[in-house]
Design a protein around this motif. Structure first.
Motif, PDB file in Angstrom:
ATOM      1  N   VAL A 294     -19.631  21.470 -29.934  1.00  0.00           N
ATOM      2  CA  VAL A 294     -18.222  21.341 -29.552  1.00  0.00           C
ATOM      3  C   VAL A 294     -17.336  21.921 -30.648  1.00  0.00           C
ATOM      4  CG1 VAL A 294     -16.409  19.754 -28.819  1.00  0.00           C
ATOM      5  CG2 VAL A 294     -18.812  19.196 -28.348  1.00  0.00           C
ATOM      6  N   GLU A 295     -16.374  22.733 -30.230  1.00  0.00           N
ATOM      7  CA  GLU A 295     -15.350  23.245 -31.131  1.00  0.00           C
ATOM      8  C   GLU A 295     -14.031  22.629 -30.706  1.00  0.00           C
ATOM      9  OE1 GLU A 295     -13.106  27.437 -31.806  1.00  0.00           O
ATOM     10  OE2 GLU A 295     -15.304  27.517 -31.827  1.00  0.00           O
ATOM     11  N   TYR A 296     -13.322  22.054 -31.669  1.00  0.00           N
ATOM     12  CA  TYR A 296     -12.072  21.369 -31.337  1.00  0.00           C
ATOM     13  C   TYR A 296     -11.128  21.343 -32.527  1.00  0.00           C
ATOM     14  CZ  TYR A 296     -14.021  17.316 -33.841  1.00  0.00           C
ATOM     15  OH  TYR A 296     -14.551  16.489 -34.808  1.00  0.00           O
ATOM     16  N   ASP A 297      -9.870  21.103 -32.238  1.00  0.00           N
ATOM     17  CA  ASP A 297      -8.838  20.978 -33.268  1.00  0.00           C
ATOM     18  C   ASP A 297      -8.722  19.499 -33.626  1.00  0.00           C
ATOM     19  OD1 ASP A 297      -6.571  20.824 -34.837  1.00  0.00           O
ATOM     20  OD2 ASP A 297      -5.357  22.079 -33.519  1.00  0.00           O
ATOM     21  N   GLU A 298      -9.180  19.152 -34.823  1.00  0.00           N
ATOM     22  CA  GLU A 298      -9.187  17.751 -35.246  1.00  0.00           C
ATOM     23  C   GLU A 298      -7.786  17.152 -35.373  1.00  0.00           C
ATOM     24  OE1 GLU A 298      -9.022  20.290 -38.861  1.00  0.00           O
ATOM     25  OE2 GLU A 298     -10.264  20.331 -37.085  1.00  0.00           O
TER      26      GLU A 298
ATOM     27  N   ALA B  51     -11.107  19.963 -20.315  1.00  0.00           N
ATOM     28  CA  ALA B  51      -9.967  19.168 -19.839  1.00  0.00           C
ATOM     29  C   ALA B  51      -9.243  18.448 -20.972  1.00  0.00           C
ATOM     30  CB  ALA B  51     -10.436  18.162 -18.789  1.00  0.00           C
ATOM     31  N   ILE B  52      -9.961  18.143 -22.063  1.00  0.00           N
ATOM     32  CA  ILE B  52      -9.306  17.473 -23.192  1.00  0.00           C
ATOM     33  C   ILE B  52      -8.912  18.455 -24.301  1.00  0.00           C
ATOM     34  CG2 ILE B  52     -10.388  15.240 -22.741  1.00  0.00           C
ATOM     35  CD1 ILE B  52     -12.262  15.862 -25.177  1.00  0.00           C
ATOM     36  N   GLY B  53      -9.161  19.743 -24.071  1.00  0.00           N
ATOM     37  CA  GLY B  53      -8.743  20.755 -25.035  1.00  0.00           C
ATOM     38  C   GLY B  53      -9.807  21.183 -26.020  1.00  0.00           C
ATOM     39  N   ALA B  54     -11.061  20.877 -25.731  1.00  0.00           N
ATOM     40  CA  ALA B  54     -12.168  21.274 -26.601  1.00  0.00           C
ATOM     41  C   ALA B  54     -13.024  22.321 -25.890  1.00  0.00           C
ATOM     42  CB  ALA B  54     -13.026  20.062 -26.956  1.00  0.00           C
ATOM     43  N   LYS B  55     -13.835  23.032 -26.655  1.00  0.00           N
ATOM     44  CA  LYS B  55     -14.737  24.026 -26.082  1.00  0.00           C
ATOM     45  C   LYS B  55     -16.174  23.550 -26.325  1.00  0.00           C
ATOM     46  CE  LYS B  55     -16.141  28.807 -26.265  1.00  0.00           C
ATOM     47  NZ  LYS B  55     -16.084  30.067 -27.009  1.00  0.00           N
ATOM     48  N   GLY B  56     -16.930  23.395 -25.246  1.00  0.00           N
ATOM     49  CA  GLY B  56     -18.297  22.923 -25.364  1.00  0.00           C
ATOM     50  C   GLY B  56     -19.311  23.964 -24.958  1.00  0.00           C
TER      51      GLY B  56
ATOM     52  N   THR C 245     -12.738  22.549 -35.887  1.00  0.00           N
ATOM     53  CA  THR C 245     -13.909  21.818 -36.346  1.00  0.00           C
ATOM     54  C   THR C 245     -15.032  22.023 -35.342  1.00  0.00           C
ATOM     55  OG1 THR C 245     -12.532  20.148 -37.408  1.00  0.00           O
ATOM     56  CG2 THR C 245     -14.789  19.520 -36.905  1.00  0.00           C
ATOM     57  N   ASN C 246     -16.250  22.131 -35.849  1.00  0.00           N
ATOM     58  CA  ASN C 246     -17.424  22.247 -35.000  1.00  0.00           C
ATOM     59  C   ASN C 246     -18.340  21.058 -35.251  1.00  0.00           C
ATOM     60  OD1 ASN C 246     -17.129  24.957 -33.743  1.00  0.00           O
ATOM     61  ND2 ASN C 246     -17.038  25.577 -35.876  1.00  0.00           N
ATOM     62  N   VAL C 247     -18.888  20.528 -34.169  1.00  0.00           N
ATOM     63  CA  VAL C 247     -19.836  19.420 -34.273  1.00  0.00           C
ATOM     64  C   VAL C 247     -20.897  19.612 -33.201  1.00  0.00           C
ATOM     65  CG1 VAL C 247     -18.538  17.870 -32.747  1.00  0.00           C
ATOM     66  CG2 VAL C 247     -20.059  16.913 -34.456  1.00  0.00           C
ATOM     67  N   THR C 248     -22.131  19.202 -33.514  1.00  0.00           N
ATOM     68  CA  THR C 248     -23.205  19.248 -32.539  1.00  0.00           C
ATOM     69  C   THR C 248     -23.652  17.821 -32.272  1.00  0.00           C
ATOM     70  OG1 THR C 248     -23.915  21.423 -33.282  1.00  0.00           O
ATOM     71  CG2 THR C 248     -25.512  20.143 -32.021  1.00  0.00           C
ATOM     72  N   LEU C 249     -23.639  17.436 -31.007  1.00  0.00           N
ATOM     73  CA  LEU C 249     -23.991  16.079 -30.597  1.00  0.00           C
ATOM     74  C   LEU C 249     -25.287  16.080 -29.809  1.00  0.00           C
ATOM     75  CD1 LEU C 249     -20.471  15.091 -29.256  1.00  0.00           C
ATOM     76  CD2 LEU C 249     -21.424  14.508 -31.481  1.00  0.00           C
ATOM     77  N   LYS C 250     -26.126  15.073 -30.034  1.00  0.00           N
ATOM     78  CA  LYS C 250     -27.317  14.865 -29.221  1.00  0.00           C
ATOM     79  C   LYS C 250     -26.867  14.087 -27.990  1.00  0.00           C
ATOM     80  CE  LYS C 250     -31.312  15.492 -30.537  1.00  0.00           C
ATOM     81  NZ  LYS C 250     -32.203  16.608 -30.208  1.00  0.00           N
ATOM     82  N   VAL C 251     -27.258  14.594 -26.805  1.00  0.00           N
ATOM     83  CA  VAL C 251     -26.826  13.977 -25.556  1.00  0.00           C
ATOM     84  C   VAL C 251     -28.034  13.787 -24.646  1.00  0.00           C
ATOM     85  CG1 VAL C 251     -25.323  14.201 -23.543  1.00  0.00           C
ATOM     86  CG2 VAL C 251     -24.540  15.034 -25.767  1.00  0.00           C
ATOM     87  N   GLU C 252     -28.218  12.573 -24.151  1.00  0.00           N
ATOM     88  CA  GLU C 252     -29.308  12.250 -23.241  1.00  0.00           C
ATOM     89  C   GLU C 252     -28.808  12.269 -21.802  1.00  0.00           C
ATOM     90  OE1 GLU C 252     -32.594  11.552 -23.829  1.00  0.00           O
ATOM     91  OE2 GLU C 252     -32.253  12.092 -25.916  1.00  0.00           O
ATOM     92  N   GLY C 253     -29.702  12.647 -20.885  1.00  0.00           N
ATOM     93  CA  GLY C 253     -29.394  12.594 -19.466  1.00  0.00           C
ATOM     94  C   GLY C 253     -29.068  13.933 -18.836  1.00  0.00           C
ATOM     95  N   MET C 254     -29.049  15.006 -19.620  1.00  0.00           N
ATOM     96  CA  MET C 254     -28.753  16.335 -19.090  1.00  0.00           C
ATOM     97  C   MET C 254     -30.049  16.977 -18.606  1.00  0.00           C
ATOM     98  SD  MET C 254     -26.200  17.819 -22.048  1.00  0.00           S
ATOM     99  CE  MET C 254     -27.533  18.019 -23.211  1.00  0.00           C
TER     100      MET C 254
ATOM    101  N   LEU D  18     -13.185  12.836 -32.580  1.00  0.00           N
ATOM    102  CA  LEU D  18     -14.589  12.862 -32.197  1.00  0.00           C
ATOM    103  C   LEU D  18     -14.868  11.776 -31.164  1.00  0.00           C
ATOM    104  CD1 LEU D  18     -17.363  14.096 -32.542  1.00  0.00           C
ATOM    105  CD2 LEU D  18     -17.710  12.616 -34.518  1.00  0.00           C
ATOM    106  N   GLU D  19     -14.208  10.657 -31.294  1.00  0.00           N
ATOM    107  CA  GLU D  19     -14.380   9.559 -30.334  1.00  0.00           C
ATOM    108  C   GLU D  19     -13.925   9.984 -28.933  1.00  0.00           C
ATOM    109  OE1 GLU D  19     -15.853   6.191 -28.952  1.00  0.00           O
ATOM    110  OE2 GLU D  19     -16.039   6.820 -31.033  1.00  0.00           O
ATOM    111  N   THR D  20     -12.841  10.729 -28.840  1.00  0.00           N
ATOM    112  CA  THR D  20     -12.357  11.227 -27.554  1.00  0.00           C
ATOM    113  C   THR D  20     -13.381  12.163 -26.920  1.00  0.00           C
ATOM    114  OG1 THR D  20     -10.065  11.039 -28.288  1.00  0.00           O
ATOM    115  CG2 THR D  20     -10.481  12.487 -26.409  1.00  0.00           C
ATOM    116  N   ILE D  21     -14.003  12.991 -27.739  1.00  0.00           N
ATOM    117  CA  ILE D  21     -15.035  13.911 -27.249  1.00  0.00           C
ATOM    118  C   ILE D  21     -16.221  13.126 -26.699  1.00  0.00           C
ATOM    119  CG2 ILE D  21     -16.756  15.618 -27.999  1.00  0.00           C
ATOM    120  CD1 ILE D  21     -14.510  16.634 -29.948  1.00  0.00           C
TER     121      ILE D  21
END
Length: 66
Positions: free
Chosen positions: A42-46, A26-31, A2-11, A51-54
């Motif tokens: 983020v690409e991850y195995d759902e 570290a949690i097994g996802a690729k960012g 699964t792929n998701v794009t998140l808006k992130v503040e503070g970077m 998504l909450e863990t990410i």
């Protein structure tokens, strides 16, 4: 996968990129951090990661997921 794009503040710098990408790895996802647009793709195995863990992994590094 699964792929998701998140808006992130503070970077703002390469340390931010390293911090977030490392936390996701570290949690097994690729960012992939896009500083200019304040986004993290983020690409991850759902079946293994929620998504909450990410979001928690990113927020634990001191950033805000919108």
């Amino acid at each position: 996968m699964t792929n998701v794009t998140l808006k992130v503040e503070g970077m703002s710098c390469n340390h931010c990129v390293t911090s977030i990408e490392g936390a996701l790895k570290a949690i097994g996802a690729k960012g992939n951090v896009d500083l200019a647009n304040r986004q993290v793709s983020v690409e991850y195995d759902e079946n293994n990661i929620t998504l909450e863990t990410i979001k928690e992994a990113i927020e634990d590094q001191g950033y805000t997921v919108l």
